[in-house]
Motif scaffolding. Sequence first.
Motif, PDB file in Angstrom:
ATOM      1  N   SER A   1      -1.128   6.684  -2.074  1.00 40.24           N
ATOM      2  CA  SER A   1      -0.611   7.179  -3.346  1.00 40.24           C
ATOM      3  C   SER A   1       0.810   7.702  -3.219  1.00 40.24           C
ATOM      4  O   SER A   1       1.691   7.350  -4.030  1.00 40.24           O
ATOM      5  CB  SER A   1      -1.546   8.274  -3.877  1.00 40.24           C
ATOM      6  N   GLU A   2       1.053   8.532  -2.177  1.00 39.31           N
ATOM      7  CA  GLU A   2       2.389   9.094  -1.990  1.00 39.31           C
ATOM      8  C   GLU A   2       3.428   8.004  -1.720  1.00 39.31           C
ATOM      9  O   GLU A   2       4.549   8.051  -2.251  1.00 39.31           O
ATOM     10  CB  GLU A   2       2.383  10.105  -0.840  1.00 39.31           C
ATOM     11  N   ASP A  40       4.203   5.925  -4.910  1.00 40.13           N
ATOM     12  CA  ASP A  40       5.087   6.673  -5.813  1.00 40.13           C
ATOM     13  C   ASP A  40       6.521   6.678  -5.285  1.00 40.13           C
ATOM     14  O   ASP A  40       7.480   6.544  -6.071  1.00 40.13           O
ATOM     15  CB  ASP A  40       4.585   8.117  -5.958  1.00 40.13           C
ATOM     16  N   ALA A  90       9.744   5.158  -7.250  1.00 44.57           N
ATOM     17  CA  ALA A  90      10.855   6.050  -7.575  1.00 44.57           C
ATOM     18  C   ALA A  90      12.167   5.529  -6.999  1.00 44.57           C
ATOM     19  O   ALA A  90      13.222   5.592  -7.651  1.00 44.57           O
ATOM     20  CB  ALA A  90      10.559   7.460  -7.054  1.00 44.57           C
ATOM     21  N   VAL A 125       2.198  -0.486 -11.944  1.00 40.57           N
ATOM     22  CA  VAL A 125       3.479  -0.008 -11.411  1.00 40.57           C
ATOM     23  C   VAL A 125       4.556  -1.052 -11.652  1.00 40.57           C
ATOM     24  O   VAL A 125       5.664  -0.745 -12.121  1.00 40.57           O
ATOM     25  CB  VAL A 125       3.359   0.319  -9.909  1.00 40.57           C
TER      26      VAL A 125
END
Length: 378
Positions: A293-294, A297, A301, A330
């Motif tokens: 997940s991290e 993201d 970003a 995404v």
Amino acid sequence: MADTRRKLGWALAAVVVLGVAAAGWLRWGRDTEAPTKTVSRAEPDAGGASASSETGQDAATVARTVPPDAEPLKAVPCELSSLLDEYRKGRSSPAYRRYVREQLRGLVESLPEETLWSRLLSERDSELLAVVAEAWVLRYSLDGRPAVLERLVNHVGEERDPALRATLVRALAHTGEPSTELLGVRVLKGRDVYGDWVKDPAPAVREAVVENFREEAARNFGRFRGVAEKAVSLATVAEDPATAAALLTSTSIEAAGGASVAQVRKLLQTSEHPEVRAAAARALGTSPVSQLSESLDALAARYVGETDAGVRGALLESISRLGLSQAVPVLQRLRGVDPAMQAQVDGWLALLAERPQTWELLDKARRARDAQAQSARP
């Protein structure tokens, strides 16, 4: 009486037939056996004639069978200098070189240590030094004495020729266990020689460092935790961007701990070098499940703030690789960020629409699509 003569005639005919068959069988046996025998160059006898006693071949037949320039395979003495001389002569034959190398490996256990070390110190031919240094490292595999590797590591620091220095570093990949973590942990007790070598002014030495990481990671499908974490830590201190990028992609970080994965995310966000950011993006595509997940993201970003098309392409690849079905929303959000990249985003979405269950299947479909597009071009 006539009947008796007739029976005797049949018996004689049977004997003749059996005799002929036996003679033919014996001749056939000799003929089929002959080709399996090794034919050697005939030596003239006292009368000047040459013949093969086994096959009945004359000298002309033997001469046609054996090339006139044929050399008999000579026995290689199991002595260090002779073996290295043979290795040097075998440049045109990789198979023969492998044979000589195996002979040398068999000699290591009985060879006096100082004899091998003396040759290692004096050898200036990088090809021969590679063989000698590999044999020296094999001594560590045999008895596990840290002093063996420590001696070699110290010599790397003293060697002034970059090509030979790189050869010595590459030899450490033959320790039988990952030298990239072995040296600092058990052999040198915290001394970080790989940290020194990754900053070596010679590109050949830095390349040798990367080669060792690739070689050692490949032994466990790129999933050695210690190797992966060491590669990441060296990438953060490497002064040459190409070296840092190569280290980040030399191994999967799937087995790395959270701290190392966080280091890769930081490089992605802060490096001023596009090649390092692209490599960090690709490394994050192999993040462990616990960091999925991290990392996803962070990739998304960075895509929004990235200006380099090559880095953006690497980001799209890793988002697709890491997320698979989870990557679809995404990618849909990123579709309008950069119109120039929209075709690439749509390409990944089309591939993910097939619902591949693994990255290998997704990559296979991608390569098949690219090959088809390439063949369709005029």
